[in-house]
Design an enzyme around this catalytic site. Structure first.
Site, PDB file in Angstrom:
ATOM      1  N   HIS A   1      -7.589  20.828 -38.178  1.00 22.52           N
ATOM      2  CA  HIS A   1      -8.274  20.211 -37.030  1.00 22.52           C
ATOM      3  C   HIS A   1      -8.003  18.707 -36.977  1.00 22.52           C
ATOM      4  O   HIS A   1      -7.791  18.147 -35.908  1.00 22.52           O
ATOM      5  CB  HIS A   1      -9.791  20.427 -37.134  1.00 22.52           C
ATOM      6  CG  HIS A   1     -10.233  21.852 -37.096  1.00 22.52           C
ATOM      7  ND1 HIS A   1     -10.664  22.517 -38.216  1.00 22.52           N
ATOM      8  CD2 HIS A   1     -10.309  22.734 -36.073  1.00 22.52           C
ATOM      9  CE1 HIS A   1     -11.013  23.760 -37.883  1.00 22.52           C
ATOM     10  NE2 HIS A   1     -10.800  23.915 -36.594  1.00 22.52           N
TER      11      HIS A   1
ATOM     12  N   GLN B   1      -4.209  32.424 -27.858  1.00 20.75           N
ATOM     13  CA  GLN B   1      -5.217  31.554 -27.236  1.00 20.75           C
ATOM     14  C   GLN B   1      -4.532  30.418 -26.478  1.00 20.75           C
ATOM     15  O   GLN B   1      -4.917  30.071 -25.359  1.00 20.75           O
ATOM     16  CB  GLN B   1      -6.155  30.995 -28.300  1.00 20.75           C
ATOM     17  CG  GLN B   1      -7.082  29.906 -27.779  1.00 20.75           C
ATOM     18  CD  GLN B   1      -8.113  29.480 -28.788  1.00 20.75           C
ATOM     19  OE1 GLN B   1      -9.104  30.168 -28.971  1.00 20.75           O
ATOM     20  NE2 GLN B   1      -7.901  28.352 -29.447  1.00 20.75           N
TER      21      GLN B   1
END
Ligand code: PAF
Length: 290
Positions: free
Chosen positions: A38, A156
């Site tokens: 992240h 995604q």
């Protein structure tokens, strides 16, 4: 200095002030429990925007009834610290009520056809509609100029690109590379569910993806490469949802050997005990990285 914000008015005021100053705003959507993968998305966002908002929201609409919504790891304080170090300006941490003001069951949903119906979509019905629903809300809340998503969630990313084009969201989507542990396991918040024994087996996922790439590079038919990968995973004790080679848009390639120069992606979803892991590897058959 990072600011943690949980009220929409405060978020909008902050973003409006940046835009008045002519600054570009980047969004990094996350479900929290952040790791180096992240943080690398925040670093990428920083290269393309002046101010960064990272959202931290465990989105109930993308979890199925028997999935891990309740036990999904929540570590908000550590997330804010990590985002601060990564160079993020605002951590957007809405409550479920703020994200879904009419309640989750009465919320407006965004449905994406086609690409959501295969692979992850087939194994997790409704999952991508939940993702599209929350991401559309985040785009409306933050009004980013650029939004960053990880390549680890290959399908995604394709769904988000489709959503952005179809709904004409005025923003650019960027893809961040998958970060891996030293043994090749793709970083994921779900890795911490693995027992010590399962953790030792988990890098096999990436090895079978590489094996499928290498088999196809040496001329093996696609179906043979896929069958070999499935057999390796099953004999190591994985439950396999899918392990396949697809074209970049997730169309199914011919069953035989691929043409030289073809761009392909190998994708896997498999469970070790109660933990479901996904990974993928993009490649081109001329040896040039895809
Ligand atoms: O990839 C994730 O963490 C989530 O699916 C996302 C994009 C933050 C939406 O909840």
């Amino acid at each position: 200095m990072i600011e943690a914000v949980d009220q929409l008015e405060a978020l909008r005021a902050r973003v409006a002030a940046w835009k008045r100053d002519g600054l570009r705003v980047g969004l990094v959507p996350t479900m929290g429990n952040l790791h180096a993968g992240h943080h690398s998305l925040v670093h990428l966002a920083r290269q393309h925007a002046d101010r960064i908002v990272a959202s931290v929201f465990v989105n109930p609409t993308q979890f199925g009834p028997n999935e891990d919504f309740a036990r999904y790891p929540r570590t908000p304080e550590a997330d804010v610290d990590g985002l601060c170090d990564a160079g993020c300006d605002v951590a957007w941490m809405p409550s479920v009520e703020t994200m879904y003001p009419h309640g989750v069951d009465a919320s407006v949903r965004v449905g994406v056809p086609g690409i959501t119906e295969v692979l992850e979509g087939a194994h997790r019905p409704g999952h991508f509609d939940g993702v599209a629903t929350v991401v559309a809300r985040l785009f409306n809340q933050v009004s980013p100029d650029v939004a960053v998503f990880g390549r680890k969630d290959y399908q995604q990313l394709a769904v988000i690109r489709y959503l952005v084009r179809d709904m004409a969201f005025p923003l650019e989507v960027l893809a961040g590379e998958t970060r891996r542990e030293a043994d090749g396991l793709a970083m994921s918040s779900r890795n911490q569910y693995l027992s010590a024994e399962e953790r030792k087996l988990a890098p096999l996922l990436y090895q079978v993806l590489q094996g499928m790439r290498d088999a196809m590079a040496s001329g093996a038919p696609r179906l043979q490469a896929e069958a070999g990968a499935r057999a390796r995973l099953l004999s190591a004790g994985f439950d396999v949802d899918y392990v396949v080679v697809r074209e970049p848009g997730l169309d199914v390639p011919d069953p035989g050997p691929a043409a030289p120069g073809a761009s392909l992606v190998a994708l896997v979803a498999a469970r070790l005990g109660r933990t479901r892991l996904i990974d993928n590897l993009e490649f081109r058959l001329d040896g040039v990285p895809a």
